[in-house]
Scaffold this active site. Structure first.
Site, PDB file in Angstrom:
ATOM      1  N   GLY A  34       3.382  -0.641   8.747  1.00 55.35           N
ATOM      2  CA  GLY A  34       4.743  -0.392   8.268  1.00 55.35           C
ATOM      3  C   GLY A  34       4.669  -0.304   6.762  1.00 55.35           C
ATOM      4  N   HIS A  35       4.781   0.894   6.219  1.00 53.56           N
ATOM      5  CA  HIS A  35       4.626   1.110   4.778  1.00 53.56           C
ATOM      6  C   HIS A  35       5.978   1.487   4.179  1.00 53.56           C
ATOM      7  CE1 HIS A  35       0.012   1.899   5.176  1.00 53.56           C
ATOM      8  NE2 HIS A  35       0.399   0.760   5.690  1.00 53.56           N
TER       9      HIS A  35
ATOM     10  N   LYS B 290       0.842  -1.216   0.000  1.00 53.76           N
ATOM     11  CA  LYS B 290       0.000   0.000   0.000  1.00 53.76           C
ATOM     12  C   LYS B 290       0.869   1.255   0.000  1.00 53.76           C
ATOM     13  CE  LYS B 290      -1.848  -1.453   3.816  1.00 53.76           C
ATOM     14  NZ  LYS B 290      -1.234  -2.798   3.891  1.00 53.76           N
TER      15      LYS B 290
ATOM     16  N   GLN C 225      -3.076  -1.839   7.352  1.00 52.96           N
ATOM     17  CA  GLN C 225      -3.491  -3.239   7.536  1.00 52.96           C
ATOM     18  C   GLN C 225      -4.202  -3.741   6.266  1.00 52.96           C
ATOM     19  OE1 GLN C 225      -4.262  -0.974  10.549  1.00 52.96           O
ATOM     20  NE2 GLN C 225      -2.119  -1.472  10.770  1.00 52.96           N
TER      21      GLN C 225
HETATM   22  P1  GDP Z   1       2.359  -2.135   3.060  1.00 60.74           P
HETATM   23  O1  GDP Z   1       2.293  -2.320   4.537  1.00 60.74           O
HETATM   24  O2  GDP Z   1       1.122  -2.592   2.362  1.00 60.74           O
HETATM   25  O3  GDP Z   1       2.737  -0.734   2.659  1.00 60.74           O
HETATM   26  O4  GDP Z   1       3.524  -3.088   2.548  1.00 60.74           O
HETATM   27  P2  GDP Z   1       4.982  -3.260   3.224  1.00 60.74           P
HETATM   28  O5  GDP Z   1       5.794  -2.087   2.878  1.00 60.74           O
HETATM   29  O6  GDP Z   1       4.871  -3.648   4.650  1.00 60.74           O
HETATM   30  O7  GDP Z   1       5.482  -4.562   2.485  1.00 60.74           O
HETATM   31  C1  GDP Z   1       5.621  -4.606   1.105  1.00 60.74           C
HETATM   32  C2  GDP Z   1       7.079  -4.953   0.786  1.00 60.74           C
HETATM   33  O8  GDP Z   1       7.186  -5.257  -0.579  1.00 60.74           O
HETATM   34  C3  GDP Z   1       8.035  -3.792   1.015  1.00 60.74           C
HETATM   35  O9  GDP Z   1       9.299  -4.319   1.373  1.00 60.74           O
HETATM   36  C4  GDP Z   1       8.110  -3.127  -0.361  1.00 60.74           C
HETATM   37  O10 GDP Z   1       9.325  -2.405  -0.566  1.00 60.74           O
HETATM   38  C5  GDP Z   1       8.050  -4.331  -1.251  1.00 60.74           C
HETATM   39  N1  GDP Z   1       7.418  -4.126  -2.565  1.00 60.74           N
HETATM   40  C6  GDP Z   1       6.331  -3.395  -2.902  1.00 60.74           C
HETATM   41  N2  GDP Z   1       6.002  -3.611  -4.191  1.00 60.74           N
HETATM   42  C7  GDP Z   1       6.906  -4.485  -4.665  1.00 60.74           C
HETATM   43  C8  GDP Z   1       7.066  -5.158  -5.918  1.00 60.74           C
HETATM   44  O11 GDP Z   1       6.319  -4.981  -6.851  1.00 60.74           O
HETATM   45  N3  GDP Z   1       8.109  -6.041  -6.015  1.00 60.74           N
HETATM   46  C9  GDP Z   1       8.954  -6.291  -4.978  1.00 60.74           C
HETATM   47  N4  GDP Z   1       9.931  -7.160  -5.186  1.00 60.74           N
HETATM   48  N5  GDP Z   1       8.824  -5.698  -3.786  1.00 60.74           N
HETATM   49  C10 GDP Z   1       7.805  -4.829  -3.635  1.00 60.74           C
HETATM   50  P1  IMO Z   2       0.362  -2.689   7.230  1.00 56.49           P
HETATM   51  O1  IMO Z   2      -0.328  -1.370   7.212  1.00 56.49           O
HETATM   52  C1  IMO Z   2       0.407  -6.846   8.476  1.00 56.49           C
HETATM   53  C2  IMO Z   2      -1.423  -7.783  12.335  1.00 56.49           C
HETATM   54  C3  IMO Z   2      -0.517  -8.257  13.464  1.00 56.49           C
HETATM   55  C4  IMO Z   2      -1.469  -9.165  14.203  1.00 56.49           C
HETATM   56  C5  IMO Z   2      -2.819  -8.429  14.082  1.00 56.49           C
HETATM   57  C6  IMO Z   2      -3.163  -7.579  15.297  1.00 56.49           C
HETATM   58  O2  IMO Z   2       1.839  -2.586   7.235  1.00 56.49           O
HETATM   59  O3  IMO Z   2      -0.168  -3.601   6.178  1.00 56.49           O
HETATM   60  P2  IMO Z   2      -2.236  -5.246  16.179  1.00 56.49           P
HETATM   61  O4  IMO Z   2      -0.875  -4.837  16.632  1.00 56.49           O
HETATM   62  O5  IMO Z   2      -2.783  -4.432  15.062  1.00 56.49           O
HETATM   63  O6  IMO Z   2      -3.222  -5.359  17.320  1.00 56.49           O
HETATM   64  O7  IMO Z   2      -2.052  -6.749  15.641  1.00 56.49           O
HETATM   65  O8  IMO Z   2      -2.708  -7.599  12.945  1.00 56.49           O
HETATM   66  N1  IMO Z   2      -1.039  -6.488  11.734  1.00 56.49           N
HETATM   67  C7  IMO Z   2      -0.491  -6.355  10.526  1.00 56.49           C
HETATM   68  N2  IMO Z   2      -0.079  -7.307   9.633  1.00 56.49           N
HETATM   69  N3  IMO Z   2       0.492  -5.534   8.163  1.00 56.49           N
HETATM   70  C8  IMO Z   2       0.070  -4.593   9.018  1.00 56.49           C
HETATM   71  O9  IMO Z   2       0.011  -3.293   8.681  1.00 56.49           O
HETATM   72  C9  IMO Z   2      -0.412  -4.985  10.280  1.00 56.49           C
HETATM   73  N4  IMO Z   2      -0.881  -4.322  11.361  1.00 56.49           N
HETATM   74  C10 IMO Z   2      -1.270  -5.251  12.237  1.00 56.49           C
HETATM   75  O10 IMO Z   2       0.584  -8.937  12.966  1.00 56.49           O
HETATM   76  O11 IMO Z   2      -1.624 -10.379  13.509  1.00 56.49           O
HETATM   77 MG    MG Z   3       3.377  -3.212   6.049  1.00 62.00          MG
END
Ligand code: GDP
Ligand code: IMO
Ligand code: MG
Length: 433
Positions: free
Chosen positions: A40-41, A16, A221
């Site tokens: 964590g984005h 996201k 999430q």
């Molecule tokens: P979010 O929480 O939905 O914002 O996603 P996260 O950042 O936690 O996890 C997504 C992971 O995938 C991060 O390490 C990004 O840098 C990585 N990512 C996002 N899009 C791509 C993609 O198209 N390919 C690869 N290899 N990594 C990606």
């Molecule tokens: P983003 O925005 C993935 C999960 C936790 C746990 C459950 C409840 O990066 O996609 P909490 O601390 O919210 O009470 O935990 O939700 N969880 C996530 N899993 N991505 C997240 O956020 C999450 N935020 C919470 O691992 O299973």
């Molecule tokens: Mg994340």
């Protein structure tokens, strides 16, 4: 109206942040409306990687305003640390507005998070950031909102009334208790730092909507972690669906006209709870390694599974996706074959929707359709027509199963590794323009 919602279609971490950052250049406002620093984005551009937890992913655009809206829970210490880090990378945080009605995650909420987890036989596996207890206090009507937090006299009064109940609970279960004056003292730097950002963000956003500004809502999430539509009780404590936006941002429901579902090309989950298409072994390890599937917030290895169309249809239903952004597509290259669950079998019966009971969901056997894998590295691909035939087939299969167009696909973590097939702000659904 020019609004777009970015919604996690699975269990979070769908990319996201990456997609929001990419689309933020067209947005006047980027709005976080629920959750807190459990999110964590990850965003990558110019060879640098940034991890955001509270701050919206529009913060790297000089002309985009960033809103932390009323539906969020804010850990002030975490927010101050994040702002300092962003500024240390040379970006201004002056574009940020913090809702006076958002709720505060207090230090004791983190203790309560640990305490409630310790009571559970089957752990939720929370991020331990105090999110659930902060939202619980909101529901119990004993939470500190931002407007109270920044006013020392009111904060003291609030804590004097409410802290004894929290302390009684913590003490009863052997956890350390908290002192009003210590909390006041320790929160002083944060309160001073955050004051300048505080506004009525619903007013700001409604004015922006009236002026036909472009507003991007950044979900945190994912739909399966929603309290109502997710795999309860293995969920977070907020509503990460599109339905959470009007409530969490203080905008009319009719202002959400397009919803982009962010779908990882496979499935991951971090924490406990049922996961029908979960796999272990070599394929899972290859995907985890190639996709760097370790939590951005907690560093935990993410659980890995195949794409699940039963689950995604559930997400499409509750969010009304008008388009899909398919992410981490590059991670699938080199696999011999790709599987998509199209139904489940439960006690010998074929079912096409998700059972409510997590014990039943944990027992379902996915019924898979197997597709050919694609060998070529697709990270340099910049148009649909340049994809290998079998990669095209995978995208077309998803569109056929979900009846939603894949408007964007992502072939790497960096901004430029993004392919737009149709502008999600302008196309998909009827748009209600
Ligand atoms: P979010 O929480 O939905 O914002 O996603 P996260 O950042 O936690 O996890 C997504 C992971 O995938 C991060 O390490 C990004 O840098 C990585 N990512 C996002 N899009 C791509 C993609 O198209 N390919 C690869 N290899 N990594 C990606
Ligand atoms: P983003 O925005 C993935 C999960 C936790 C746990 C459950 C409840 O990066 O996609 P909490 O601390 O919210 O009470 O935990 O939700 N969880 C996530 N899993 N991505 C997240 O956020 C999450 N935020 C919470 O691992 O299973
Ligand atoms: Mg994340």
């Amino acid at each position: 109206m020019n609004t777009l919602a970015i919604i996690g279609a699975q269990w979070g971490d769908e990319g996201k942040g990456k997609i929001t950052d990419y689309l933020a250049k067209q947005a006047d406002y980027v709005v976080r409306y629920q959750g807190g620093n459990n999110a964590g984005h990850t965003i990558k551009f110019g060879g640098k990687t940034h991890a955001l937890h509270l701050v919206p992913s529009g913060i790297f655009q000089a002309d985009t305003k960033n809103i932390l809206a009323n539906g969020m829970v804010i850990d002030p210490v975490a927010l101050c640390d994040e702002l300092a880090l962003i500024e240390s990378h040379g970006f201004s945080t002056d574009t940020l507005h913090l809702s006076d009605r958002a709720h505060i995650v207090m230090p004791y909420h983190r203790s309560l998070d640990g305490m409630y987890e310790s009571f559970k036989k089957e752990k939720v596996g929370t991020t331990a950031k105090g999110i659930g207890p902060a939202y619980s206090d909101k529901t119990l009507r004993r939470s500190v909102r931002v407007h109270t937090y920044i006013d020392e006299t009111r904060l003291r009064l609030h804590l004097k009334e409410n802290l004894p109940h929290v302390n009684a609970l913590l003490k009863q279960h052997g956890f350390k208790s908290y002192d009003v004056e210590t909390l006041i003292e320790e929160s002083r730097p944060g309160r001073e730092r955050l004051k300048s950002y505080v506004s009525d963000t619903s007013l700001i956003l409604n004015e922006a909507l009236n002026e036909h500004r472009t507003v991007l809502f950044e979900g945190a999430q994912g739909t399966m972690l929603c309290m109502d539509h997710g795999t309860y009780p293995f969920v977070t404590a907020s509503s990460p669906t599109a339905a959470g936006i009007p409530l969490g941002a203080g905008v009319p429901p009719r202002s959400i006209n397009r919803v982009l579902g962010i779908v990882k090309a496979y499935t991951t989950r971090v924490g406990g709870g049922p996961f029908p298409t979960e796999i272990e072994g070599d394929t899972a390890n290859t995907i985890r390694k190639r996709g760097n599937e370790y939590g951005t917030t907690t560093g935990r290895p993410r659980r890995i599974g195949w794409l699940d169309a039963v689950q995604l249809k559930h997400s499409c239903r509750v969010n009304g996706f008008t388009g899909i952004a398919l992410t981490l597509f590059d991670v699938l290259s080199s696999l011999d074959s790709l599987k998509i669950a199209t139904a489940y079998s439960l006690d010998g019966k074929t079912i096409r929707s998700m059972p409510a009971d997590p014990a039943d969901l944990a027992r379902v056997i996915p019924i898979y359709e197997t597709l050919p894998g694609f060998k070529d590295d697709i990270s340099k691909v910049r148009s649909f027509s340049d994809l290998p035939k079998d990669a095209k087939t995978y995208i077309e299969k998803i569109e056929a199963l979900l009846d939603v167009p894949v408007q964007i696909f992502s072939v790497g973590p960096s901004r430029e590794e993004t392919v737009v097939r149709a502008n999600p702000y302008k196309t998909g659904g009827d748009g209600n323009d």
